[in-house]
Write an enzyme that holds these catalytic residues in place. Structure first.
Site, PDB file in Angstrom:
ATOM      1  N   SER A  80       2.128  -2.229  -5.226  1.00  0.00           N
ATOM      2  CA  SER A  80       1.871  -1.519  -3.975  1.00  0.00           C
ATOM      3  C   SER A  80       0.619  -0.678  -4.132  1.00  0.00           C
ATOM      4  CB  SER A  80       3.062  -0.649  -3.577  1.00  0.00           C
ATOM      5  OG  SER A  80       3.139   0.463  -4.417  1.00  0.00           O
ATOM      6  N   GLY A  88      -2.232  -1.342  -3.384  1.00  0.00           N
ATOM      7  CA  GLY A  88      -3.377  -2.159  -3.774  1.00  0.00           C
ATOM      8  C   GLY A  88      -3.480  -2.483  -5.254  1.00  0.00           C
ATOM      9  N   GLU A 128       3.236  -2.980   9.151  1.00  0.00           N
ATOM     10  CA  GLU A 128       1.773  -3.077   9.024  1.00  0.00           C
ATOM     11  C   GLU A 128       1.271  -4.306   9.767  1.00  0.00           C
ATOM     12  OE1 GLU A 128       0.425  -2.859   4.943  1.00  0.00           O
ATOM     13  OE2 GLU A 128       2.048  -1.491   4.443  1.00  0.00           O
ATOM     14  N   GLU A 182       2.865  -6.717   6.444  1.00  0.00           N
ATOM     15  CA  GLU A 182       4.055  -6.437   5.629  1.00  0.00           C
ATOM     16  C   GLU A 182       4.816  -5.274   6.241  1.00  0.00           C
ATOM     17  OE1 GLU A 182       3.252  -5.200   1.597  1.00  0.00           O
ATOM     18  OE2 GLU A 182       1.984  -3.575   2.242  1.00  0.00           O
ATOM     19  N   ASP A 237       2.769   5.561   3.548  1.00  0.00           N
ATOM     20  CA  ASP A 237       1.736   6.539   3.172  1.00  0.00           C
ATOM     21  C   ASP A 237       0.796   6.885   4.341  1.00  0.00           C
ATOM     22  OD1 ASP A 237       0.478   4.051   3.044  1.00  0.00           O
ATOM     23  OD2 ASP A 237      -0.094   4.196   0.932  1.00  0.00           O
ATOM     24  N   THR A 238       0.414   5.882   5.129  1.00  0.00           N
ATOM     25  CA  THR A 238      -0.488   6.174   6.261  1.00  0.00           C
ATOM     26  C   THR A 238       0.183   7.088   7.292  1.00  0.00           C
ATOM     27  OG1 THR A 238       0.197   4.213   7.488  1.00  0.00           O
ATOM     28  CG2 THR A 238      -1.680   3.953   6.007  1.00  0.00           C
ATOM     29  N   ARG A 284      -3.190   8.963  -6.027  1.00  0.00           N
ATOM     30  CA  ARG A 284      -3.217   9.928  -4.933  1.00  0.00           C
ATOM     31  C   ARG A 284      -2.616  11.248  -5.415  1.00  0.00           C
ATOM     32  NH1 ARG A 284       0.321   7.574  -1.038  1.00  0.00           N
ATOM     33  NH2 ARG A 284      -1.037   5.776  -0.997  1.00  0.00           N
TER      34      ARG A 284
HETATM   35  N1  LIG Z   1      -4.826 -11.260   4.244  1.00  0.00           N
HETATM   36  C1  LIG Z   1      -5.585 -10.178   4.349  1.00  0.00           C
HETATM   37  N2  LIG Z   1      -6.749 -10.204   5.032  1.00  0.00           N
HETATM   38  C2  LIG Z   1      -7.544  -9.111   5.124  1.00  0.00           C
HETATM   39  N3  LIG Z   1      -7.242  -7.925   4.568  1.00  0.00           N
HETATM   40  C3  LIG Z   1      -6.102  -7.839   3.885  1.00  0.00           C
HETATM   41  C4  LIG Z   1      -5.203  -8.941   3.736  1.00  0.00           C
HETATM   42  N4  LIG Z   1      -4.150  -8.542   3.000  1.00  0.00           N
HETATM   43  C5  LIG Z   1      -4.373  -7.253   2.710  1.00  0.00           C
HETATM   44  N5  LIG Z   1      -5.528  -6.803   3.228  1.00  0.00           N
HETATM   45  C6  LIG Z   1      -6.067  -5.434   3.142  1.00  0.00           C
HETATM   46  O1  LIG Z   1      -5.544  -4.802   1.991  1.00  0.00           O
HETATM   47  C7  LIG Z   1      -4.661  -3.727   2.373  1.00  0.00           C
HETATM   48  C8  LIG Z   1      -3.495  -3.621   1.421  1.00  0.00           C
HETATM   49  O2  LIG Z   1      -2.757  -4.823   1.463  1.00  0.00           O
HETATM   50  P1  LIG Z   1      -1.171  -4.771   1.362  1.00  0.00           P
HETATM   51  O3  LIG Z   1      -0.632  -3.877   2.390  1.00  0.00           O
HETATM   52  O4  LIG Z   1      -0.660  -6.169   1.360  1.00  0.00           O
HETATM   53  O5  LIG Z   1      -1.036  -4.140  -0.106  1.00  0.00           O
HETATM   54  P2  LIG Z   1      -0.007  -3.151  -0.721  1.00  0.00           P
HETATM   55  O6  LIG Z   1      -0.380  -3.043  -2.145  1.00  0.00           O
HETATM   56  O7  LIG Z   1       1.355  -3.606  -0.379  1.00  0.00           O
HETATM   57  O8  LIG Z   1      -0.276  -1.796  -0.020  1.00  0.00           O
HETATM   58  P3  LIG Z   1       0.789  -0.631   0.326  1.00  0.00           P
HETATM   59  O9  LIG Z   1       1.884  -0.690  -0.657  1.00  0.00           O
HETATM   60  O10 LIG Z   1      -0.059   0.603   0.190  1.00  0.00           O
HETATM   61  O11 LIG Z   1       1.176  -0.880   1.731  1.00  0.00           O
HETATM   62  C9  LIG Z   1      -4.276  -4.026   3.811  1.00  0.00           C
HETATM   63  O12 LIG Z   1      -3.872  -2.869   4.483  1.00  0.00           O
HETATM   64  C10 LIG Z   1      -5.574  -4.625   4.336  1.00  0.00           C
HETATM   65  O13 LIG Z   1      -6.538  -3.624   4.605  1.00  0.00           O
HETATM   66  N1  LIG Z   2       1.895   2.622  -0.731  1.00  0.00           N
HETATM   67  C1  LIG Z   2       3.111   3.058  -1.301  1.00  0.00           C
HETATM   68  C2  LIG Z   2       3.060   4.565  -1.569  1.00  0.00           C
HETATM   69  O1  LIG Z   2       2.179   5.256  -1.148  1.00  0.00           O
HETATM   70  N2  LIG Z   2       4.088   5.050  -2.277  1.00  0.00           N
HETATM   71  C3  LIG Z   2       4.149   6.427  -2.697  1.00  0.00           C
HETATM   72  O2  LIG Z   2       3.423   6.579  -3.892  1.00  0.00           O
HETATM   73  C4  LIG Z   2       4.313   6.961  -4.955  1.00  0.00           C
HETATM   74  C5  LIG Z   2       3.871   6.393  -6.281  1.00  0.00           C
HETATM   75  O3  LIG Z   2       2.711   7.061  -6.646  1.00  0.00           O
HETATM   76  P1  LIG Z   2       2.103   6.976  -8.134  1.00  0.00           P
HETATM   77  O4  LIG Z   2       1.772   5.524  -8.360  1.00  0.00           O
HETATM   78  O5  LIG Z   2       0.915   7.882  -8.073  1.00  0.00           O
HETATM   79  O6  LIG Z   2       3.161   7.452  -9.093  1.00  0.00           O
HETATM   80  C6  LIG Z   2       5.671   6.481  -4.520  1.00  0.00           C
HETATM   81  O7  LIG Z   2       6.706   7.155  -5.186  1.00  0.00           O
HETATM   82  C7  LIG Z   2       5.593   6.790  -3.028  1.00  0.00           C
HETATM   83  O8  LIG Z   2       5.822   8.140  -2.750  1.00  0.00           O
HETATM   84 MG   LIG Z   3       0.418  -2.392   2.749  1.00  0.00          MG
END
Ligand SMILES: Nc1ncnc2c1ncn2[C@@H]1O[C@H](COP(=O)(O)OP(=O)(O)OP(=O)(O)O)[C@@H](O)[C@H]1O
Ligand SMILES: NCC(=O)N[C@@H]1O[C@H](COP(=O)([O-])[O-])[C@@H](O)[C@H]1O
Ligand SMILES: [Mg+2]
Length: 385
Positions: free
Chosen positions: A152, A154, A259, A271, A278-279, A356
């Site tokens: 997660s 990224g 999302e 997803e 977080d947003t 973060r």
């Molecule tokens: N298929 C795609 N096409 C274009 N941009 C993408 C695509 N997949 C992901 N992204 C970009 O990357 C970002 C993060 O992707 P995603 O939400 O799948 O990852 P994540 O690691 O699950 O993030 P989080 O846990 O923070 O929600 C998306 O919000 C988007 O900006």
């Molecule tokens: N996109 C998912 C997200 O923002 N999750 C948040 O980040 C923490 C993990 O942070 P860390 O990796 O800094 O420990 C999670 O515990 C949750 O609060």
């Molecule tokens: Mg995401």
């Protein structure tokens, strides 16, 4: 003695910290769990435990010891198969153990959304080996987005622009996943105009939506979010339809972060988090009930009469640029002098690159002004050894 309900939070980051604060405001007993000591939610919980949350036995031991009324997952990486068993034995998992399991890995939720529910998504393939991966990038075409199945914010994510980058992208994915099992998703790169999180709450009195949150992501992690995001009538109708379908399928009570990518003539499902997003930190200053308050109300079985957007607002996360075992956040005095601006410092014990550490939250008459204030405040903040 006061006999309150008890929540066991699995994952204790910045989002969980706000969830715990809201729980305590309603007199709930709170127990926080994470993989390291001193996690943000642990700092406000009544009790806490450090365990390997991917270890089924360790998760079971804590649940059996604490016997919580509600088990509340806060991150994806949990032994969700054990949560399924615990649910069968009578424990309540938020929103459901199946939702936690499906959203833990990208394959589960993507196949459910695209194949079972026929929601519009980017084209995708999965690969277990480098050879399969190479073939998949050719099938999907360049650029394509590569992600480990379990990750997660990224982590392990990259965009592959040409066959010269394939090897590097594979390496990033192998090193960045939460669990090293090698499988990745290869997605078509969507050239969207904007992306939103549609916070959706399932409560005892039905499903409700928050105003859309717009955001910008860099390296797969959010760097700015704002509410409301301007959308057309057609886009919001489509977004709500998608959010309703996916959250109905996942079921249970609680808040979900849906999302979505908004393109010229199409809304794509990306997803969903079956928990605060977080947003959505921006809702701490924009709504009558923040996403954390909404989650707690919903999971405790209380009604949610109305969600009001009180004011436009924006948020900016402060992310570490290097690893530090000891640090402090400087510039709070200047940041807090910015009009209608608040800062939340999460109190994570150590920094890592990209981690973060805090967030700025601003409100104003317009999103544009709020964005400037949040950025202004962020520019004052630095992480010092
Ligand atoms: N298929 C795609 N096409 C274009 N941009 C993408 C695509 N997949 C992901 N992204 C970009 O990357 C970002 C993060 O992707 P995603 O939400 O799948 O990852 P994540 O690691 O699950 O993030 P989080 O846990 O923070 O929600 C998306 O919000 C988007 O900006
Ligand atoms: N996109 C998912 C997200 O923002 N999750 C948040 O980040 C923490 C993990 O942070 P860390 O990796 O800094 O420990 C999670 O515990 C949750 O609060
Ligand atoms: Mg995401």
């Amino acid at each position: 003695m006061y006999n309150s309900k008890k929540i066991l939070l699995l994952g204790s980051g910045e989002l969980g910290k706000e969830v715990m604060i809201e729980a305590q405001r309603l007199g709930v007993e709170t127990v926080a769990v994470d993989r390291y000591e001193g996690a943000p939610a642990m700092q406000v919980a009544h009790r806490s435990y450090v365990i390997d949350m991917l270890d089924p036995k360790e998760v079971r031991d804590i649940v059996e010891k604490e016997k919580p009324d509600l088990i509340v997952p806060e991150i994806e990486a949990i032994a969700t198969s054990e949560l399924i068993k615990l649910e069968e034995e009578g424990f309540q998992v938020i929103p459901t153990a199946r939702a936690a399991k499906l959203t833990m890995d990208r394959e589960g939720i993507r196949r459910l959304a695209a194949e079972t529910l026929q929601l519009p998504t980017a084209k995708y393939e999965f690969a277990d080996t480098y050879e399969e991966f190479e073939q998949a990038t050719r099938n999907i075409g360049f650029p394509c987005v590569i992600k480990p199945l379990m990750s997660s914010s990224g982590k392990g994510q990259s965009v592959c622009h040409s066959k010269e980058e394939i090897e590097e992208c594979w390496k990033i994915a192998m090193e960045g996943g939460r669990v090293q099992n090698g499988r990745v998703i290869i997605e078509e790169f969507i050239r969207f105009d904007s992306e939103i999180t549609l916070l959706t709450v399932r409560a005892v009195n039905g499903t409700k939506f928050c105003a859309p949150i717009g955001h910008i992501q860099k390296d797969g992690d959010y760097i700015e979010s704002w509410q409301p995001h301007q959308v057309t009538e057609g886009q919001i109708q489509e977004a709500k339809k998608i959010a309703q379908v996916i959250t109905d399928e996942l079921g249970g009570y609680g808040l979900f972060g849906v999302e979505l990518f908004l393109a010229q003539d199409k809304v794509y499902f990306s997803e969903v988090s079956p928990r605060p997003h977080d947003t959505g930190l921006v809702t701490l200053v924009t709504q009558n009930l923040s996403e954390f308050a909404l989650h707690i109300r919903a999971i405790l079985g209380f009604p949610i009469p109305e969600i009001t957007l009180v004011t436009p607002g924006a948020s900016r996360p402060l992310k570490a640029i290097e690893e530090m075992n000891e640090y402090r956040v400087e510039g709070l005095e200047q940041a807090l002098a910015v009009t209608n601006t608040q800062v939340r410092v999460f109190g994570k014990p150590v920094t890592k690159v990209g981690r973060r550490i805090a967030v700025t939250l601003s409100t104003a008459e317009t999103v544009e002004i709020a964005k400037k204030q949040a950025k202004n405040a962020l520019d004052y903040l630095t992480i010092k050894q």
